[in-house]
Design a protein around this motif. Structure first.
Motif, PDB file in Angstrom:
ATOM      1  N   VAL A  65       0.849  -1.196   0.000  1.00 26.72           N
ATOM      2  CA  VAL A  65       0.000   0.000   0.000  1.00 26.72           C
ATOM      3  C   VAL A  65       0.884   1.245   0.000  1.00 26.72           C
ATOM      4  N   ALA A  66       1.859   1.288   0.917  1.00 26.69           N
ATOM      5  CA  ALA A  66       2.764   2.446   0.970  1.00 26.69           C
ATOM      6  C   ALA A  66       3.551   2.581  -0.328  1.00 26.69           C
ATOM      7  N   GLU A  67       3.963   1.441  -0.888  1.00 25.15           N
ATOM      8  CA  GLU A  67       4.724   1.488  -2.150  1.00 25.15           C
ATOM      9  C   GLU A  67       3.901   2.148  -3.251  1.00 25.15           C
ATOM     10  N   ALA A  68       2.645   1.750  -3.341  1.00 28.75           N
ATOM     11  CA  ALA A  68       1.786   2.313  -4.397  1.00 28.75           C
ATOM     12  C   ALA A  68       1.466   3.778  -4.113  1.00 28.75           C
ATOM     13  N   MET A  69       1.223   4.086  -2.853  1.00 29.50           N
ATOM     14  CA  MET A  69       0.908   5.483  -2.488  1.00 29.50           C
ATOM     15  C   MET A  69       2.091   6.397  -2.801  1.00 29.50           C
ATOM     16  N   TRP A  70       3.289   5.879  -2.585  1.00 32.19           N
ATOM     17  CA  TRP A  70       4.503   6.659  -2.878  1.00 32.19           C
ATOM     18  C   TRP A  70       4.544   7.073  -4.356  1.00 32.19           C
ATOM     19  N   LYS A  71       3.967   6.203  -5.201  1.00 28.49           N
ATOM     20  CA  LYS A  71       4.000   6.486  -6.643  1.00 28.49           C
ATOM     21  C   LYS A  71       2.810   7.318  -7.086  1.00 28.49           C
ATOM     22  N   GLY A  72       2.074   7.826  -6.111  1.00 30.31           N
ATOM     23  CA  GLY A  72       0.937   8.685  -6.451  1.00 30.31           C
ATOM     24  C   GLY A  72      -0.265   7.909  -6.956  1.00 30.31           C
ATOM     25  N   ALA A  73      -0.352   6.625  -6.588  1.00 26.35           N
ATOM     26  CA  ALA A  73      -1.488   5.824  -7.058  1.00 26.35           C
ATOM     27  C   ALA A  73      -2.700   6.054  -6.155  1.00 26.35           C
ATOM     28  N   ALA A  74      -3.881   5.917  -6.768  1.00 26.86           N
ATOM     29  CA  ALA A  74      -5.108   5.889  -5.970  1.00 26.86           C
ATOM     30  C   ALA A  74      -5.297   4.445  -5.518  1.00 26.86           C
ATOM     31  N   VAL A  75      -5.350   4.237  -4.216  1.00 22.58           N
ATOM     32  CA  VAL A  75      -5.393   2.862  -3.689  1.00 22.58           C
ATOM     33  C   VAL A  75      -6.722   2.583  -2.997  1.00 22.58           C
ATOM     34  N   ILE A  76      -7.260   1.404  -3.279  1.00 27.72           N
ATOM     35  CA  ILE A  76      -8.421   0.910  -2.528  1.00 27.72           C
ATOM     36  C   ILE A  76      -7.904  -0.208  -1.633  1.00 27.72           C
ATOM     37  N   GLY A  77      -7.996  -0.019  -0.334  1.00 28.73           N
ATOM     38  CA  GLY A  77      -7.445  -1.011   0.580  1.00 28.73           C
ATOM     39  C   GLY A  77      -8.522  -1.595   1.484  1.00 28.73           C
ATOM     40  N   GLY A  78      -8.307  -2.829   1.916  1.00 25.88           N
ATOM     41  CA  GLY A  78      -9.203  -3.435   2.897  1.00 25.88           C
ATOM     42  C   GLY A  78      -9.121  -2.650   4.208  1.00 25.88           C
ATOM     43  N   ASN A  79     -10.278  -2.485   4.832  1.00 27.32           N
ATOM     44  CA  ASN A  79     -10.321  -1.691   6.072  1.00 27.32           C
ATOM     45  C   ASN A  79      -9.872  -2.556   7.262  1.00 27.32           C
ATOM     46  N   VAL A  80      -8.614  -2.936   7.251  1.00 28.27           N
ATOM     47  CA  VAL A  80      -8.081  -3.831   8.297  1.00 28.27           C
ATOM     48  C   VAL A  80      -6.662  -3.441   8.676  1.00 28.27           C
TER      49      VAL A  80
END
Ligand code: UDP
Length: 405
Positions: free
Chosen positions: A316-331
């Protein structure tokens, strides 16, 4: 020897964290130059722990602290038992037979015999090598770093493990919610990424396209991707279902990229169950290609990480670092990275995931805004410089406590 071998130095973080922070970290590292540290875990690749250790062990060395990284070896039987333990720590059931415990304890003992640990700081990662501490005379503090989700660990297993955990001078968990009843100190370190690694460094559009073409990933439609070990807790099945619902409204191509860690024996089974669902627009790739991970995280319109349990979720952090819009499980740890509706979306069901997917696929501006905030979040909270400093602070304090005893 080839010229130009170089390690990332903490100074290189200056543009990201400022010169004051860099100087502070260098000073803390200088004070610990006599330490000889070793990190021990059970796989050299295929999961967040290996990802962090490969960078962290080098960063510690470049900061002047002699730091090793060792892997314990185990038979398939051993990893089958430890995977069951891992599942049970995440709330699953386990039939804790004497046979299983014998396998676990014997293999750890054999590893203890093979490793000659005379370091003055030992950091053991996760449950697989946990009992190693029983077989050594300590020359300094021993720390247990547990990366597993621990909201509701199986009690029988926890009762077996906790006397071993309490032999350590301290334990580190990823988030405060994982705090346990222990007699020894507990700390909470959120994991972090190395922005200079092949996985996270900048890539040109040509380089990205080259990687995608190499795997025949079509780019005529927006890409939706989940990049995760093939593991049931990552819910790849749920991702496919959400994608199928969403595509009734907006078309896209789904890529599930995964690998199988050497200590994760269930991976093959999960992968086999998924490949039956391959289609033109559902691409499933089992390959360890770090540059492909980077390329997908950069090019995908939406990154999914629909886990149903997640200690932290480094992807998740890796993708966010690249400016991606992320949908993550709420866990678990995903909640500490994504602020719902601000720098990504948190979802609790397949339907919700599908709904958010449609929203993001239809709205480029929203994706960009969320992506930009996501990158800021990582810059502020999830860079390896912060994790290094936490380790240095801990080493400094446990060393003092140890020497005073
Ligand atoms: N990863 C990878 N290739 C893959 C799938 C995952 O390199 O095909 C990496 C991913 O980029 C991340 C790590 O494996 O660095 C997964 O860490 P995370 O904390 O998300 O999950 P874990 O596998 O540790 O449960």
């Amino acid at each position: 020897m080839r010229d130009g071998h170089r390690l990332v130095k903490i100074d290189e973080y200056e543009n990201l964290i400022g010169s004051e922070a860099v100087e502070r970290i260098i000073k803390k590292a200088d004070a610990l130059k006599d330490l000889h540290v070793v990190h021990i875990n059970s796989t050299y690749y295929g999961g967040g722990v290996a990802e962090i250790l490969s960078s962290m062990s080098l960063l510690m060395n470049s900061a002047g602290i002699k730091t090793g990284w060792r892997i314990i070896q185990g038979s398939p039987d051993f990893f089958s038992v430890t995977k069951k333990m891992h599942n049970a720590l995440q709330g699953g059931e386990i039939n804790l037979t004497k046979r299983k415990l014998d396998i676990y304890e014997d293999v750890v003992y054999e590893n203890a015999v093979r490793n000659h640990l005379d370091h003055n700081m030992v950091v053991i990662h996760d449950p697989q090598p946990l009992p190693m501490i029983r077989h050594y005379k300590k020359h300094g503090p021993w720390i247990w770093r547990c990366h597993v989700e621990l909201t509701n660990p199986n009690r029988e297993l926890w009762n077996y493990l906790s006397p071993i955990i309490e032999k350590y001078d301290a334990s580190i968990f990823s988030i405060r919610e994982y705090m346990q009843k222990l007699k020894t100190p507990q700390l909470f370190f959120l994991p972090a990424i190395n922005p200079f690694s092949i996985k996270n460094q900048e890539m040109s559009e040509e380089e990205i396209q080259e990687r995608l073409d190499h795997y025949h990933i079509p780019t005529d439609l927006p890409l939706v991707a989940q990049i995760s070990r093939f593991d049931r807790w990552k819910d790849p099945e749920g991702v496919i279902q959400a994608f199928k619902i969403a595509r009734k409204e907006v078309d896209s191509t789904l890529v599930l990229l995964g690998n199988i860690a050497t200590d994760g024996p269930e991976g093959e089974k999960v992968y086999d169950s998924l490949i039956k669902q391959r289609e033109d627009r559902i691409i499933i790739i089992s390959r360890q290609d770090t540059a492909l991970v980077n390329a997908l995280q950069r090019r995908a319109a939406v990154i999914m990480q629909k886990s149903i349990r997640e200690g932290f979720g480094l992807t998740v952090a890796e993708a966010m670092w690249k400016g991606a819009a992320v949908i993550g499980g709420n866990v678990g740890g995903i909640r500490y990275q994504i602020e719902d509706g601000v720098n990504g979306f948190l979802v609790s069901s397949i339907e919700e995931a599908a709904e958010r997917l449609v929203t993001l696929l239809k709205d480029r501006k929203l994706r960009e805004e969320m992506g930009q905030k996501a990158r800021e979040t990582v810059k502020e909270k999830f860079l390896m410089s912060r994790l290094l400093e936490q380790y240095l602070d801990l080493f400094g304090s446990v060393e003092t406590i140890y020497l005073l005893r």
